[in-house]
Design a protein around this motif. Structure first.
Motif, short mmCIF file in Angstrom:
data_model
loop_
_atom_site.label_atom_id
_atom_site.label_comp_id
_atom_site.label_asym_id
_atom_site.label_seq_id
_atom_site.Cartn_x
_atom_site.Cartn_y
_atom_site.Cartn_z
N ILE A 151 2.27 13.28 -6.15
CA ILE A 151 3.49 12.63 -5.81
C ILE A 151 3.11 11.24 -5.40
CG2 ILE A 151 5.85 12.35 -4.69
CD1 ILE A 151 4.27 15.84 -5.21
N CYS A 152 3.41 10.27 -5.97
CA CYS A 152 3.17 8.73 -5.69
C CYS A 152 4.45 8.37 -4.79
CB CYS A 152 3.20 7.90 -6.97
SG CYS A 152 2.76 6.32 -6.47
N LEU A 153 4.29 7.89 -3.46
CA LEU A 153 5.18 7.58 -2.54
C LEU A 153 5.40 6.21 -2.54
CD1 LEU A 153 3.78 9.85 0.32
CD2 LEU A 153 5.35 10.46 -1.32
N PRO A 154 6.60 5.57 -2.26
CA PRO A 154 7.00 4.27 -2.18
C PRO A 154 6.29 3.52 -0.88
CG PRO A 154 8.84 5.58 -1.27
CD PRO A 154 7.72 6.42 -1.78
N GLN A 155 5.49 4.09 -0.21
CA GLN A 155 4.92 3.12 0.91
C GLN A 155 3.75 4.37 1.63
OE1 GLN A 155 7.99 2.28 3.53
NE2 GLN A 155 7.47 3.77 4.78
N ARG A 156 3.04 3.57 2.43
CA ARG A 156 1.99 4.25 2.79
C ARG A 156 2.49 5.19 4.11
NH1 ARG A 156 -0.66 2.28 7.55
NH2 ARG A 156 0.28 0.17 8.15
N VAL A 157 1.49 6.19 4.13
CA VAL A 157 2.09 7.12 5.40
C VAL A 157 0.68 7.02 6.26
CG1 VAL A 157 2.26 9.70 6.20
CG2 VAL A 157 3.59 8.67 4.18
N PRO A 158 0.98 6.48 7.46
CA PRO A 158 -0.23 6.45 8.64
C PRO A 158 -0.95 7.78 8.63
CG PRO A 158 1.48 4.92 9.14
CD PRO A 158 2.12 5.72 7.98
N TYR A 159 -2.16 7.87 8.89
CA TYR A 159 -2.86 9.04 9.32
C TYR A 159 -2.06 9.69 10.58
CZ TYR A 159 -6.48 7.48 6.14
OH TYR A 159 -7.12 6.87 4.98
N GLY A 160 -1.79 10.66 10.60
CA GLY A 160 -1.02 11.38 11.67
C GLY A 160 -1.58 12.71 12.19
N PHE A 161 -0.59 13.41 12.89
CA PHE A 161 -0.94 14.76 13.27
C PHE A 161 -0.49 15.98 12.66
CE2 PHE A 161 -0.25 11.60 17.06
CZ PHE A 161 -1.42 11.60 17.18
N ALA A 193 0.98 -1.21 -0.16
CA ALA A 193 -0.09 0.13 -0.05
C ALA A 193 1.00 1.25 0.05
CB ALA A 193 -0.77 -0.04 1.23
N HIS A 194 0.60 2.32 -0.68
CA HIS A 194 1.30 3.55 -0.76
C HIS A 194 0.38 4.75 -0.60
CE1 HIS A 194 -0.17 2.98 -5.01
NE2 HIS A 194 -0.17 4.36 -4.96
N SER A 195 0.80 5.65 -0.19
CA SER A 195 0.15 7.19 -0.30
C SER A 195 0.76 7.90 -1.38
CB SER A 195 0.41 7.77 1.22
OG SER A 195 -0.20 6.92 2.36
N GLU A 196 -0.04 9.15 -1.47
CA GLU A 196 0.29 10.34 -2.38
C GLU A 196 0.34 11.68 -1.65
OE1 GLU A 196 -1.38 8.75 -6.50
OE2 GLU A 196 -2.67 10.13 -5.35
N LEU A 197 1.32 12.21 -1.98
CA LEU A 197 1.48 13.73 -1.57
C LEU A 197 0.70 14.70 -2.52
CD1 LEU A 197 2.28 15.54 0.79
CD2 LEU A 197 4.28 16.14 -0.87
N TRP A 198 -0.28 15.31 -2.25
CA TRP A 198 -1.04 16.34 -3.27
C TRP A 198 -0.51 17.50 -3.11
CZ3 TRP A 198 -6.89 14.71 -4.19
CH2 TRP A 198 -6.85 13.39 -4.80
N ILE A 199 -0.47 18.40 -3.95
CA ILE A 199 -0.39 19.80 -4.02
C ILE A 199 -1.57 20.40 -4.68
CG2 ILE A 199 1.35 21.63 -4.83
CD1 ILE A 199 3.47 19.81 -4.97
N ILE A 200 -2.37 21.20 -3.85
CA ILE A 200 -3.63 21.83 -4.32
C ILE A 200 -3.62 23.35 -4.34
CG2 ILE A 200 -6.07 21.95 -3.47
CD1 ILE A 200 -5.35 19.41 -1.72
N ASP A 201 -4.29 23.94 -5.45
CA ASP A 201 -4.22 25.25 -5.40
C ASP A 201 -5.27 25.95 -4.69
OD1 ASP A 201 -4.35 27.81 -6.46
OD2 ASP A 201 -5.64 27.23 -8.31
N ALA A 202 -4.42 26.53 -3.60
CA ALA A 202 -5.13 27.33 -2.21
C ALA A 202 -6.14 28.20 -2.56
CB ALA A 202 -4.12 27.57 -1.22
N LYS A 203 -6.08 28.82 -3.80
CA LYS A 203 -6.69 29.95 -4.36
C LYS A 203 -8.07 29.55 -4.74
CE LYS A 203 -6.24 34.52 -6.87
NZ LYS A 203 -6.00 35.16 -5.69
#
Length: 634
Positions: free
Chosen positions: A591-601, A572-582
């Motif tokens: 960005i497709c990550l090589p593994q998942r990032v557990p939900y955190g703080f 399983a893997h996660s992604e990092l999204w860059i979102i237009d704030a405007k």
């Protein structure tokens, strides 16, 4: 067996399942593929997010709480490629090598964490014997770590799992049960504990450098505990923080100057440094997670949520919410905690503030009032504390009068404190919610932290925040952008009912259905099955407006990355999204990550310049040799 303790044990704990489940693998900086276009402003910077990830996790039937777990940092470096304008994102995740983590790694027979779970400490149905037994186990493990033959003594009990900040050449991971831990960027290596002067691992680190967090003596260990949410002044570069403990005076206050700015040129009468200054007026041990700081004032929150081992002798949990109590806000000039003024109102819980600011009257004005404003996410009970421990929040046992009762909610909330210049008793001029939709993890762009920001970003938590107690951890499916300037002006023009009132009473469906381009609330709704976390703002260079930039956040697709039983796939893997704030509509890069990032703080954006200006490091913390061999193989 556990049902009589108020904890749902019918299935695997939701805070140890799905993408809340901890991961064991650590990766060095690893190149990632991506789609879309990464903005030039990201070049050389790094997004880092902290979170709990228990390393001793074999006992899945234990009490567990979302706030438990060893600190793990997950970061994406946007490496600037040499002789090119291209950017290569690289992912890394590392455990923070605290004393507790290193001791646990050297004790392979441990099946559950060294520290007691917050779920045990907050459970109103846990017996006195159960609490004492739990605390005694921790005490025994800490004591044993100091005996001959132990590879790592536990001198500090912080797991450093909550947030990360950058100040004066140091990245600091925080948790309120100890001092900050310095982290070396971009590889996220652990340097050592920071004491307010220097960090272990720095060449000049010594206990003889003068006053430090907590001071000297046997009680200094308690007084060195630092809030998980210190504030860095974007103008003066000062680090402002507090230390709350179980012993009088219960709250101390520190200001750490930066070596990169002459902070007090415009304030020659103020001290150049302040360490461990007592804050008067707090009469018992409290759970304080955050506070507010403006350019000139500090706001302390003394809420009816106690964190006190002495509660056990009163037959109450160590962490206990008094719904009949009062919430007190202490406001004082930044450098003069002794001049604190207290404001009292209805009971509530506040875990996170968005920003704080004051409105200075013109010098020619005869106005005798200093207004200090604060935005935060206000809860009408402690349901998050209980739900995050997989238990049903208790109904009030304190006989709350009808006039103090409020519906269960977590809303973006506005306070305006009026401080008379003659130091007479002040008033809370305004206190009401800006929007009815449930919202948490508020954030503003970093240079607006102590100013009147126009926009606050955060997470829509829906009804699942209180529903977590029913055996399903709450998850975030939408991000929210609130034009707080507009809503505050609207509220002052037509004031809602104090305390219980709200400016914008629409629900999430009505907001999503709106076609008004000037709607003060915008929602970025993720695709079905996708969950996100706290966003952070990255500004556009030479942007034309406050919201000209991007939100960056981790995203996990539960529809494709979980098995039928709800547990993560092996790959399983996660992604990092860059979102237009405007616009709050467009994802400019994934960005497709090589593994998942557990939900955190909590996370932070560290710029290329900040990474470059890090202070030198001589030594890094490391695993004992036997554990290194286990990690690296024969």
């Amino acid at each position: 067996m556990h049902q009589d303790k108020g904890i749902n044990k019918g299935s695997r704990n939701p805070w140890l399942s799905g993408n809340f489940a901890p991961i064991e693998h650590e990766l060095p900086l690893t190149p990632c593929s991506y789609t879309g276009a990464i903005p030039d402003e990201f070049a050389g910077g790094e997004y880092i997010r902290n979170g709990g990830n228990p390393v001793s996790n074999q006992d899945l039937n234990r009490d567990a709480h979302w706030f438990d777990g060893d600190g793990m940092l997950s970061g994406v470096l946007f490496r600037r490629l040499e002789n090119s304008r291209n950017i290569q994102p690289e992912f890394t995740n590392r455990f923070i090598l605290t004393d507790v983590y290193l001791s646990a790694k050297s004790s392979p027979r441990l099946t559950r964490p060294v520290l007691p779970s917050i779920a045990t400490l907050v459970n109103p149905q846990e017996s006195l014997f159960g609490n004492i037994n739990c605390l005694s186990r921790t005490f025994a493990l800490v004591l044993r770590s100091h005996l001959p033959g132990s590879q790592k003594p536990i001198k500090k009990i912080s797991v450093a799992n909550t947030a990360i900040y950058f100040h004066d050449g140091r990245a600091l991971a925080t948790c309120e049960s100890g001092p900050p831990m310095r982290i070396k960027l971009p590889e996220l290596a652990t340097v050592g504990w920071y004491n307010g002067k220097t960090a272990e691992g720095e060449g000049n680190h010594t206990l003889d450098n003068g006053p430090m967090f907590g001071g000297w003596g046997p009680l200094g260990w308690f007084r060195e505990w630092v809030t998980a949410h210190p504030k860095v002044d974007p103008n003066t570069k000062e680090l402002i923080l507090y230390h709350n403990t179980f012993i009088p005076p219960f709250l101390n206050y520190s200001i750490i100057q930066s070596s990169h700015s002459s902070t007090n040129n415009d304030r020659p009468s103020e001290p150049s440094e302040m360490l461990n200054r007592p804050v008067p007026g707090i009469t018992s041990a409290k759970m304080m997670h955050d506070f507010g700081v403006s350019e000139s004032y500090t706001v302390i929150m003394d809420l009816p949520l106690s964190l006190d081992p002495l509660n056990l002798v009163k037959n109450r949990p160590v962490i206990d919410y008094n719904a009949k109590g009062r919430s007190r806000f202490g406001v004082f000039p930044r450098y003069r905690p002794q001049d604190i003024q207290w404001f009292e109102t209805n009971a509530c819980c506040i875990f996170h503030t968005a920003n704080t600011w004051q409105i200075d009257p013109p010098e020619s004005s005869n106005l005798e009032i200093n207004p200090v404003n604060m935005l935060c996410c206000r809860m009408t009970s402690a349901f998050l504390i209980y739900g995050a421990g997989n238990m049903v929040a208790p109904t009030s046992t304190y006989g709350v009068p009808p006039e103090l009762q409020e519906e269960e909610q977590c809303r973006l909330y506005y306070y305006e404190f009026q401080l008379p210049k003659d130091k007479s008793k002040g008033t809370i001029l305004n206190q009401w919610a800006l929007a009815a939709i449930p919202m948490e993890f508020p954030t503003v762009r970093s240079d607006m932290l102590m100013s009147a920001a126009k926009y606050v970003y955060g997470c829509y938590v829906g009804s699942t925040a209180s529903g977590a107690a029913l055996g399903s951890a709450f998850k975030i499916h939408s991000l929210v952008k609130v034009d707080v300037e507009t809503l505050i002006a609207k509220g002052k023009h037509n004031p809602p009912t104090p305390i219980k009132g709200c400016v914008d009473v629409r629900d999430i469906d009505a907001i999503l259905a709106s076609n008004d381009p000037h709607d003060p609330i915008k929602v970025f709704e993720l695709p079905v099955g996708h969950c996100t976390q706290e966003p952070r703002f990255v500004p556009r260079a030479n942007g034309m407006s406050e919201d000209d930039g991007w939100l960056v956040t981790y995203v996990f697709d539960e529809t494709t990355q979980l098995l039928a039983n709800g547990e993560p796939k092996e790959n399983a893997h996660s992604e990092l999204w860059i979102i237009d704030a405007k616009s709050m509509e467009n994802v400019v890069a994934k960005i497709c990550l090589p593994q998942r990032v557990p939900y955190g703080f909590h996370g932070n954006w560290i710029s290329e310049d900040e990474i470059a200006e890090q202070r030198p490091v001589e030594t890094l913390r490391s695993l004992p040799r036997s554990d290194l061999k286990k990690c690296n193989g024969p």
